[in-house]
Design a protein around this motif. Structure first.
Motif, PDB file in Angstrom:
ATOM      1  N   GLU A  93      14.373  -4.325  -2.451  1.00 50.56           N
ATOM      2  CA  GLU A  93      14.959  -4.860  -0.842  1.00 50.56           C
ATOM      3  C   GLU A  93      14.451  -5.853  -0.738  1.00 50.56           C
ATOM      4  N   ILE A  94      16.100  -6.548  -0.072  1.00 47.94           N
ATOM      5  CA  ILE A  94      16.389  -7.757   0.492  1.00 47.94           C
ATOM      6  C   ILE A  94      15.626  -7.687   1.962  1.00 47.94           C
ATOM      7  N   ILE A  95      14.867  -8.953   2.518  1.00 47.51           N
ATOM      8  CA  ILE A  95      14.560  -8.506   3.809  1.00 47.51           C
ATOM      9  C   ILE A  95      14.742 -10.597   3.735  1.00 47.51           C
TER      10      ILE A  95
ATOM     11  N   LYS B 170       0.545  -1.230   0.563  1.00 47.94           N
ATOM     12  CA  LYS B 170       0.049   0.049  -0.112  1.00 47.94           C
ATOM     13  C   LYS B 170       0.744   0.723  -0.128  1.00 47.94           C
ATOM     14  N   GLY B 171       1.914   1.571  -1.240  1.00 50.79           N
ATOM     15  CA  GLY B 171       2.191   2.612  -0.815  1.00 50.79           C
ATOM     16  C   GLY B 171       3.600   2.916  -0.516  1.00 50.79           C
ATOM     17  N   ARG B 172       4.079   2.100  -0.060  1.00 53.98           N
ATOM     18  CA  ARG B 172       5.488   2.102   0.597  1.00 53.98           C
ATOM     19  C   ARG B 172       6.082   1.380   0.690  1.00 53.98           C
ATOM     20  N   CYS B 173       7.755   1.309   1.226  1.00 49.52           N
ATOM     21  CA  CYS B 173       8.247   0.534   0.686  1.00 49.52           C
ATOM     22  C   CYS B 173       8.633  -0.664   2.363  1.00 49.52           C
ATOM     23  N   LEU B 174       8.669  -2.025   2.311  1.00 46.40           N
ATOM     24  CA  LEU B 174       8.897  -2.149   4.222  1.00 46.40           C
ATOM     25  C   LEU B 174       9.966  -2.107   4.851  1.00 46.40           C
ATOM     26  N   CYS B 175      11.152  -1.504   3.816  1.00 46.80           N
ATOM     27  CA  CYS B 175      12.285  -1.407   4.347  1.00 46.80           C
ATOM     28  C   CYS B 175      12.569  -0.276   4.792  1.00 46.80           C
ATOM     29  N   ALA B 176      12.807   0.775   5.664  1.00 49.43           N
ATOM     30  CA  ALA B 176      12.851   2.043   6.232  1.00 49.43           C
ATOM     31  C   ALA B 176      13.677   2.878   5.590  1.00 49.43           C
ATOM     32  N   ASP B 177      15.120   1.963   6.437  1.00 45.80           N
ATOM     33  CA  ASP B 177      16.144   2.620   5.576  1.00 45.80           C
ATOM     34  C   ASP B 177      16.799   1.718   4.893  1.00 45.80           C
ATOM     35  N   LYS B 178      18.394   2.274   4.887  1.00 42.77           N
ATOM     36  CA  LYS B 178      19.183   1.536   4.179  1.00 42.77           C
ATOM     37  C   LYS B 178      18.808  -0.325   4.002  1.00 42.77           C
ATOM     38  N   GLY B 179      19.221  -0.356   4.952  1.00 39.80           N
ATOM     39  CA  GLY B 179      18.934  -2.164   5.978  1.00 39.80           C
ATOM     40  C   GLY B 179      20.626  -2.299   6.610  1.00 39.80           C
TER      41      GLY B 179
END
Length: 76
Positions: free
Chosen positions: A45-47, A11-20
């Motif tokens: 993004e790599i989670i 919903k319009g946003r990335c899961l990672c808030a910072d660079k990780g």
């Protein structure tokens, strides 16, 4: 180890808030996901999900992350 490339729409946003984070102990990784850029998040993004069920974002530009992905793909 499980490797997934998923095209999820959030919903319009990335899961990672910072660079990780730059490094995670490989023995603690349960699985990892590579989420490509999408209309809702313009960055890859790599989670990783750790054995403790904690989830962390990896810095896609770190040498650790790049080497980890390369080794995982060679095992497939």
């Amino acid at each position: 180890m499980e490797v997934e490339g998923q095209n999820k729409f959030h919903k319009g946003r990335c899961l990672c808030a910072d660079k990780g984070v730059d490094v995670v102990l490989p023995k603690n990784i349960e699985k990892f996901e590579i989420i490509p850029p999408s209309p809702s998040c313009g960055k890859q993004e790599i989670i990783v999900t750790l054995k403790s069920t904690e989830r962390k974002c990896l810095n896609p530009e770190s040498k650790f992350t790049q080497n980890f992905i390369k080794r995982a793909l060679e095992k497939i």
